[in-house]
Design an enzyme around this catalytic site. Sequence first.
Site, short mmCIF file in Angstrom:
data_model
loop_
_atom_site.label_atom_id
_atom_site.label_comp_id
_atom_site.label_asym_id
_atom_site.label_seq_id
_atom_site.Cartn_x
_atom_site.Cartn_y
_atom_site.Cartn_z
N ARG A 189 2.26 -6.80 9.26
CA ARG A 189 1.58 -5.72 9.97
C ARG A 189 2.01 -5.64 11.42
O ARG A 189 2.10 -4.55 12.00
CB ARG A 189 0.06 -5.91 9.84
CG ARG A 189 -0.46 -5.63 8.43
CD ARG A 189 -1.83 -6.22 8.22
NE ARG A 189 -2.47 -5.75 6.99
CZ ARG A 189 -3.62 -6.22 6.54
NH1 ARG A 189 -4.25 -7.19 7.19
NH2 ARG A 189 -4.15 -5.75 5.42
N TYR B 21 -12.48 -2.07 -3.95
CA TYR B 21 -13.06 -2.04 -2.60
C TYR B 21 -14.58 -1.99 -2.62
O TYR B 21 -15.19 -1.63 -1.60
CB TYR B 21 -12.47 -0.89 -1.79
CG TYR B 21 -11.07 -1.20 -1.27
CD1 TYR B 21 -10.84 -2.30 -0.45
CD2 TYR B 21 -9.98 -0.38 -1.59
CE1 TYR B 21 -9.56 -2.58 0.03
CE2 TYR B 21 -8.70 -0.67 -1.11
CZ TYR B 21 -8.50 -1.77 -0.30
OH TYR B 21 -7.24 -2.05 0.18
N ASN C 93 -1.93 -0.06 6.94
CA ASN C 93 -1.45 -1.38 7.38
C ASN C 93 -0.60 -2.07 6.32
O ASN C 93 -0.51 -3.29 6.29
CB ASN C 93 -2.63 -2.24 7.81
CG ASN C 93 -3.68 -2.36 6.72
OD1 ASN C 93 -3.48 -1.90 5.61
ND2 ASN C 93 -4.80 -3.00 7.04
N THR D 42 -5.92 -7.43 10.38
CA THR D 42 -6.14 -6.18 9.64
C THR D 42 -5.50 -4.97 10.29
O THR D 42 -4.76 -4.22 9.64
CB THR D 42 -7.66 -5.93 9.49
OG1 THR D 42 -8.21 -7.01 8.74
CG2 THR D 42 -7.93 -4.62 8.76
N HIS E 40 -2.13 -5.28 1.19
CA HIS E 40 -3.43 -5.90 0.89
C HIS E 40 -3.18 -7.31 0.37
O HIS E 40 -2.23 -7.54 -0.36
CB HIS E 40 -4.19 -5.12 -0.20
CG HIS E 40 -5.34 -5.91 -0.77
ND1 HIS E 40 -6.57 -5.93 -0.18
CD2 HIS E 40 -5.40 -6.77 -1.84
CE1 HIS E 40 -7.38 -6.74 -0.87
NE2 HIS E 40 -6.69 -7.25 -1.87
N PHE F 67 -15.24 3.60 7.03
CA PHE F 67 -13.85 3.86 6.64
C PHE F 67 -13.67 3.92 5.13
O PHE F 67 -12.56 4.18 4.65
CB PHE F 67 -12.92 2.78 7.23
CG PHE F 67 -13.25 1.38 6.81
CD1 PHE F 67 -12.73 0.86 5.64
CD2 PHE F 67 -14.07 0.56 7.59
CE1 PHE F 67 -13.02 -0.44 5.23
CE2 PHE F 67 -14.37 -0.74 7.20
CZ PHE F 67 -13.84 -1.24 6.01
N ARG G 208 -2.25 -14.26 3.69
CA ARG G 208 -3.00 -13.58 4.77
C ARG G 208 -2.30 -13.80 6.10
O ARG G 208 -2.25 -12.91 6.96
CB ARG G 208 -4.44 -14.13 4.83
CG ARG G 208 -5.29 -13.85 3.61
CD ARG G 208 -5.83 -12.46 3.52
NE ARG G 208 -6.72 -12.10 4.61
CZ ARG G 208 -7.39 -10.96 4.67
NH1 ARG G 208 -7.28 -10.05 3.68
NH2 ARG G 208 -8.17 -10.68 5.67
N GLU H 100 -9.82 -9.74 -8.20
CA GLU H 100 -8.82 -8.68 -8.00
C GLU H 100 -7.65 -8.81 -8.98
O GLU H 100 -7.14 -7.81 -9.48
CB GLU H 100 -8.32 -8.73 -6.55
CG GLU H 100 -9.41 -8.35 -5.55
CD GLU H 100 -9.00 -8.58 -4.10
OE1 GLU H 100 -7.87 -9.06 -3.85
OE2 GLU H 100 -9.82 -8.28 -3.21
N LYS I 115 0.83 -1.20 0.00
CA LYS I 115 0.00 0.00 0.00
C LYS I 115 0.88 1.27 0.00
O LYS I 115 2.09 1.20 0.25
CB LYS I 115 -0.92 -0.04 1.22
CG LYS I 115 -1.97 -1.16 1.14
CD LYS I 115 -2.93 -1.09 2.32
CE LYS I 115 -4.03 -2.13 2.20
NZ LYS I 115 -5.03 -2.00 3.30
P1 IDP Z 1 -7.99 -6.67 5.17
O1 IDP Z 1 -7.12 -5.69 4.42
O2 IDP Z 1 -7.25 -7.27 6.34
O3 IDP Z 1 -8.63 -7.70 4.28
P2 IDP Z 1 -10.61 -5.40 5.26
O4 IDP Z 1 -11.61 -5.61 6.35
O5 IDP Z 1 -10.87 -6.03 3.93
O6 IDP Z 1 -9.18 -5.83 5.84
O7 IDP Z 1 -10.46 -3.81 5.08
C1 IDP Z 1 -9.80 -3.29 3.96
C2 IDP Z 1 -8.87 -2.19 4.41
O8 IDP Z 1 -9.65 -1.10 4.88
C3 IDP Z 1 -7.96 -2.54 5.57
O9 IDP Z 1 -6.80 -3.24 5.18
C4 IDP Z 1 -7.65 -1.16 6.13
O10 IDP Z 1 -6.65 -0.51 5.36
C5 IDP Z 1 -8.97 -0.44 5.93
N1 IDP Z 1 -9.82 -0.48 7.12
C6 IDP Z 1 -10.65 -1.47 7.51
N2 IDP Z 1 -11.28 -1.17 8.64
C7 IDP Z 1 -10.86 0.08 8.99
C8 IDP Z 1 -11.15 0.96 10.08
O11 IDP Z 1 -11.94 0.67 10.97
N3 IDP Z 1 -10.48 2.15 10.08
C9 IDP Z 1 -9.60 2.50 9.11
N4 IDP Z 1 -9.31 1.72 8.07
C10 IDP Z 1 -9.92 0.51 8.01
MG MG Z 2 -9.99 -7.44 2.70
#
Ligand code: IDP
Ligand code: MG
Length: 156
Positions: free
Chosen positions: A104, A51, A114, A93, A117, A59, A87, A128, A11
């Site tokens: 992470r 997304y 973080n 996350t 992806h 978010f 993963r 994707e 990212k």
């Molecule tokens: P993942 O990347 O671990 O699969 P997802 O739930 O798919 O997590 O969320 C996508 C991305 O959205 C996360 O990697 C993070 O960058 C962002 N994100 C998710 N939840 C939050 C939040 O509560 N606050 C800020 N950013 C968030």
């Molecule tokens: Mg995800």
Amino acid sequence: MAIERTLILVKPDGVQRGLAGEVINRFETRGLKIVGLKLMRITEALAGKHYAPHVGKPFYKGLVSFMTSSPVVAMVLEGPKAIDACRKVMGKTFCTDAEPGTIRGDLGVSRGMNLVHGSDSAESAKREIELFFNSNELLEYTRAGDAWVVNDEDRA
Ligand code: IDP
Ligand code: MG
């Protein structure tokens, strides 16, 4: 078929912090094979498609703005159970929840920024990969050490 492909993004925070190589290294040293790789700027349109499952979440807007703010490194990685393996290498996350030993958990302290992806299922990996790569950008090749990373049982 146990050999899978998954979409991984370093990212914008990872690229800006000079951690692209470190992030790639975590996957590469585990044995995953790079079959596609490029530096790119994600457009609003691509971020919206990528997304789409998160549209409407609190978010979402910030996420699209973050992901389009600066270049990312996009790659397709291949290996046995690659989706889940990646993963696990990534960690939970939010960096604050991620275990040490994960990307992470070792490299970040933020929730949203973080670093990485990774596709979360076979369906999202297919979707994707098609969003980010043309089929002629994905290469099939054998690495000299492949026989010591994956054997017939892993491929079955
Ligand atoms: P993942 O990347 O671990 O699969 P997802 O739930 O798919 O997590 O969320 C996508 C991305 O959205 C996360 O990697 C993070 O960058 C962002 N994100 C998710 N939840 C939050 C939040 O509560 N606050 C800020 N950013 C968030
Ligand atoms: Mg995800």
